[in-house]
Design an enzyme around this catalytic site. Structure first.
Site, PDB file in Angstrom:
ATOM      1  N   LYS A 179       0.856  -1.196   0.000  1.00 43.36           N
ATOM      2  CA  LYS A 179       0.000   0.000   0.000  1.00 43.36           C
ATOM      3  C   LYS A 179       0.888   1.241   0.000  1.00 43.36           C
ATOM      4  CE  LYS A 179      -2.117   2.674   2.842  1.00 43.36           C
ATOM      5  NZ  LYS A 179      -2.040   3.873   1.974  1.00 43.36           N
ATOM      6  N   GLU A 254       9.785   1.799  10.393  1.00 40.43           N
ATOM      7  CA  GLU A 254      10.765   2.824   9.996  1.00 40.43           C
ATOM      8  C   GLU A 254      10.047   4.164  10.125  1.00 40.43           C
ATOM      9  OE1 GLU A 254      13.899   2.476   9.123  1.00 40.43           O
ATOM     10  OE2 GLU A 254      13.957   0.296   9.027  1.00 40.43           O
ATOM     11  N   CYS A 288      13.275  11.635   5.905  1.00 42.62           N
ATOM     12  CA  CYS A 288      13.250  11.162   7.295  1.00 42.62           C
ATOM     13  C   CYS A 288      14.566  11.433   7.997  1.00 42.62           C
ATOM     14  CB  CYS A 288      12.913   9.682   7.337  1.00 42.62           C
ATOM     15  SG  CYS A 288      13.979   8.710   6.266  1.00 42.62           S
ATOM     16  N   GLU A 388       9.256  16.276  14.475  1.00 42.92           N
ATOM     17  CA  GLU A 388       9.639  16.257  13.068  1.00 42.92           C
ATOM     18  C   GLU A 388       8.732  17.214  12.290  1.00 42.92           C
ATOM     19  OE1 GLU A 388       8.582  12.695  10.947  1.00 42.92           O
ATOM     20  OE2 GLU A 388      10.579  12.596  10.063  1.00 42.92           O
TER      21      GLU A 388
HETATM   22  P1  NAD Z   1       2.028   8.476   7.366  1.00 40.74           P
HETATM   23  O1  NAD Z   1       2.306   7.792   8.653  1.00 40.74           O
HETATM   24  O2  NAD Z   1       0.973   9.507   7.325  1.00 40.74           O
HETATM   25  O3  NAD Z   1       1.623   7.425   6.234  1.00 40.74           O
HETATM   26  C1  NAD Z   1       2.488   6.390   5.834  1.00 40.74           C
HETATM   27  C2  NAD Z   1       1.664   5.304   5.170  1.00 40.74           C
HETATM   28  O4  NAD Z   1       0.813   4.693   6.143  1.00 40.74           O
HETATM   29  C3  NAD Z   1       0.749   5.801   4.056  1.00 40.74           C
HETATM   30  O5  NAD Z   1       0.690   4.839   3.041  1.00 40.74           O
HETATM   31  C4  NAD Z   1      -0.596   5.889   4.777  1.00 40.74           C
HETATM   32  O6  NAD Z   1      -1.701   5.821   3.916  1.00 40.74           O
HETATM   33  C5  NAD Z   1      -0.508   4.664   5.659  1.00 40.74           C
HETATM   34  N1  NAD Z   1      -1.407   4.629   6.810  1.00 40.74           N
HETATM   35  C6  NAD Z   1      -1.869   5.646   7.564  1.00 40.74           C
HETATM   36  N2  NAD Z   1      -2.673   5.171   8.554  1.00 40.74           N
HETATM   37  C7  NAD Z   1      -2.704   3.827   8.421  1.00 40.74           C
HETATM   38  C8  NAD Z   1      -3.351   2.758   9.137  1.00 40.74           C
HETATM   39  N3  NAD Z   1      -4.124   2.996  10.202  1.00 40.74           N
HETATM   40  N4  NAD Z   1      -3.165   1.496   8.701  1.00 40.74           N
HETATM   41  C9  NAD Z   1      -2.374   1.242   7.637  1.00 40.74           C
HETATM   42  N5  NAD Z   1      -1.751   2.195   6.921  1.00 40.74           N
HETATM   43  C10 NAD Z   1      -1.904   3.478   7.310  1.00 40.74           C
HETATM   44  O7  NAD Z   1       3.424   9.039   6.863  1.00 40.74           O
HETATM   45  P2  NAD Z   1       3.680   9.965   5.592  1.00 40.74           P
HETATM   46  O8  NAD Z   1       3.219  11.336   5.937  1.00 40.74           O
HETATM   47  O9  NAD Z   1       3.173   9.288   4.379  1.00 40.74           O
HETATM   48  O10 NAD Z   1       5.282   9.925   5.506  1.00 40.74           O
HETATM   49  C11 NAD Z   1       6.111  10.789   6.188  1.00 40.74           C
HETATM   50  C12 NAD Z   1       6.729  10.085   7.377  1.00 40.74           C
HETATM   51  O11 NAD Z   1       7.474   8.949   6.944  1.00 40.74           O
HETATM   52  C13 NAD Z   1       7.719  10.949   8.107  1.00 40.74           C
HETATM   53  O12 NAD Z   1       7.493  10.829   9.492  1.00 40.74           O
HETATM   54  C14 NAD Z   1       9.061  10.348   7.736  1.00 40.74           C
HETATM   55  O13 NAD Z   1      10.079  10.569   8.677  1.00 40.74           O
HETATM   56  C15 NAD Z   1       8.720   8.910   7.616  1.00 40.74           C
HETATM   57  N6  NAD Z   1       9.732   8.205   6.824  1.00 40.74           N
HETATM   58  C16 NAD Z   1      10.618   7.398   7.477  1.00 40.74           C
HETATM   59  C17 NAD Z   1      11.631   6.753   6.754  1.00 40.74           C
HETATM   60  C18 NAD Z   1      12.635   5.866   7.438  1.00 40.74           C
HETATM   61  O14 NAD Z   1      13.435   5.242   6.746  1.00 40.74           O
HETATM   62  N7  NAD Z   1      12.652   5.780   8.743  1.00 40.74           N
HETATM   63  C19 NAD Z   1      11.693   6.940   5.375  1.00 40.74           C
HETATM   64  C20 NAD Z   1      10.768   7.770   4.740  1.00 40.74           C
HETATM   65  C21 NAD Z   1       9.781   8.398   5.488  1.00 40.74           C
END
Ligand code: NAD
Length: 497
Positions: A179, A254, A288, A388
């Site tokens: 997803k 992550e 991130c 963040e």
């Molecule tokens: P997010 O948590 O809003 O969403 C991430 C994913 O989770 C999306 O696909 C979203 O639709 C899905 N999601 C949301 N609620 C869910 C649920 N209840 N069940 C299943 N899936 C669900 O994050 P974002 O805004 O898309 O991304 C930014 C974040 O990602 C930042 O915090 C960034 O630091 C982090 N990030 C971390 C890394 C790493 O390697 N640690 C890499 C890239 C991004």
């Protein structure tokens, strides 16, 4: 902006299929608000169909019979096809995210390298034979796939973050439901085409599109999912871990970071300033591991920040196809509002805006632009320092000695990445050893290697991607103990009545 693409759908059991309820979502380019495409929006029932397909393909399909080397060859074919179609992928990524085309091309190269790394690892390590202390025992420790994996990816590096999961997941012999973020679905759709063309059997690779809690909900709750690998924000990660606990799934998280970039006075000044800009403002800080917390030795603070500000003010913003642009927009209006609020709160707490601190104007008003921002004089607990912001905002704190530098750099609930700048090799190693973060750069910022593990300490998550551990995440470990000379043990006395 180019014409909208055709409607995209879910990919389940080897077939493109619209969402059951016929719902769709508009995807708009954050650089100018133009319509990119309309794509299917899954409901929980669609995701349950995808999970069922992945379960069948794991339990009964031909995939279970493949060997590691077979899967390695398949992943090399995926890398070849991605290479052939790199420009299609890069264009799709730039339209969805608004990031510069040149950066999307780099992301695609990184995806290809990741497939090649796990192609090489697949089948290299078949486990080991253990010395059981007896010639009559054969004891083997073997690796097996975990089963059905739920792979959930964010919007900032949509394909790359997905590929860090898809490549090892397939290398280990699992099936999956992917997803992507609801904001950036297109490269995941293209990836399904490439996987299918490379020979991945029906049901092994499935794709659902849509909002987190609805389309994604069953991925962490459904009993037929064995593992959830999630990349995204801290709050979502907590929800997913809590959901997954009910059926005791394997979980890898992550999450975000609040990454310190520690500058000692003896650092190479020009290189440190230049990399501080890269660390903080590449992809408008939506990274991130962004170096969003500058921790600068007091004696060099004024000179360093003056030069940083001078250069930050000259960064050119623009859309993905503007060749003069050096960085792009934020992903959405809502995200820009969030970044704006962090800066406003920091100012209310006494921070000084040395540059930026406002939205893009003129031509940039069509998109969600926020100017590169340097916040000096910040208070440690202020949200822009502690949380963040995930935008082009760097905060500046100062230290007087090595101990204080380490103390400030470790003062975060996160622990994803950090950097230390000094020309004293001993100091560099000492500080790197003491920083509680999953990746430490010395005299550099941002490079990573598919061969080296990536992941967080603290609330940046658990589990590792890439490296050897990135494959191990997707494997179960089984001990097979065979007695080669079976005999009566006599433990429970005689066999006579
Ligand atoms: P997010 O948590 O809003 O969403 C991430 C994913 O989770 C999306 O696909 C979203 O639709 C899905 N999601 C949301 N609620 C869910 C649920 N209840 N069940 C299943 N899936 C669900 O994050 P974002 O805004 O898309 O991304 C930014 C974040 O990602 C930042 O915090 C960034 O630091 C982090 N990030 C971390 C890394 C790493 O390697 N640690 C890499 C890239 C991004």
């Amino acid at each position: 902006m180019n014409a909208p693409r055709t409607t995209g759908t879910l990919y389940i059991d080897g077939a493109w299929t619209p969402a059951g309820a016929g719902r769709t979502r508009e995807i708009r380019c954050p650089a100018d608000g133009s319509l990119v495409a309309e794509v299917s929006e899954a409901a929980p029932a669609d995701t349950e169909r995808a999970i069922a397909a992945a379960r069948r393909a794991f339990d009964a399909g031909p995939w279970r019979e493949t060997t590691g080397p077979d899967r390695g060859e398949l992943l090399h074919r995926v890398a070849d096809l991605l290479t052939e179609r790199k420009e299609d992928f890069a264009l799709a990524e730039s339209r969805d995210t608004g990031k510069r085309l040149v950066e999307s091309r780099i992301d695609m190269d990184d995806c290809i390298a990741c497939f090649r790394w796990f192609a090489k690892l697949a089948g290299v390590d078949a486990g080991r034979v253990v010395d059981a202390g007896s010639a009559d025992v054969l004891s083997r420790v073997v690796h097996e796939p975990v089963g059905v994996c739920a792979l959930i990816a964010p919007w900032n590096y949509p394909l790359l973050q997905a590929v860090w999961k898809v490549a090892p997941c397939l290398a280990a012999g699992n099936t999956f439901v992917l997803k992507p973020s609801e904001l950036t679905p297109h490269t995941a759709m293209l990836l399904m085409e490439v996987l299918t063309d490379a020979g991945v059997p029906a049901g092994v690779a499935n794709l659902v599109l849509g909002a987190g809690p609805e389309a994604g909900g069953p991925l962490s709750t459904h009993p037929d999912v064995d593992l959830v690998s999630f990349t995204g924000g801290l709050a979502t990660g907590r929800t997913i871990a809590a959901n997954a606990a009910a059926t005791v799934k394997k979980v890898a998280l992550e999450l975000g970071g609040k990454n310190p970039n520690v500058i000692f006075a003896d650092a190479d000044f020009d290189a440190a300033v230049d990399n501080a800009l890269n660390g903080a403002f590449v992809h408008s800080g939506q990274v991130c591991s962004a170096g969003a917390r500058l921790v600068v030795e007091e004696s060099v603070h004024d000179r360093f920040v003056d030069e940083l500000v001078r250069r930050a003010e000259r960064i050119r913003l623009g859309g993905p196809f503007d060749e003069a642009a050096e960085t792009g927009p934020l992903i959405s209006a809502a995200h820009r509002d969030k970044v704006t609020a962090y800066v406003e709160q920091a100012v209310a707490d006494g921070a000084v805006v040395r540059c930026g601190g406002r939205w893009g104007t003129g031509e940039l008003e069509a998109g969600f632009y926020y100017l590169p921002t340097v916040l000096d004089g910040v208070r440690r607990g202020t949200p822009a320092v502690a949380e963040e912001a995930f935008g082009p905002v760097v905060t500046v704190e100062t230290f007087r000695d090595e101990d204080e530098a380490v103390e400030i750099a470790n003062d975060t609930v996160y622990g994803l990445a950090g950097a230390v700048w000094t020309q004293d090799a001993g100091k560099a190693q000492r500080v790197a050893n003491r920083l509680r973060h999953g990746t430490i750069w010395i005299n550099d910022y941002h490079p990573y290697l598919p061969q080296a593990e990536w992941g967080g300490y603290g609330q940046s998550g658990f589990g590792r991607e890439l490296g050897h551990a990135g494959l191990a995440e997707y494997q179960e470990t089984k001990h097979i103990y065979q007695n080669l000379r079976p005999a009566v043990t006599g433990w429970f006395g005689g066999t006579d009545d």
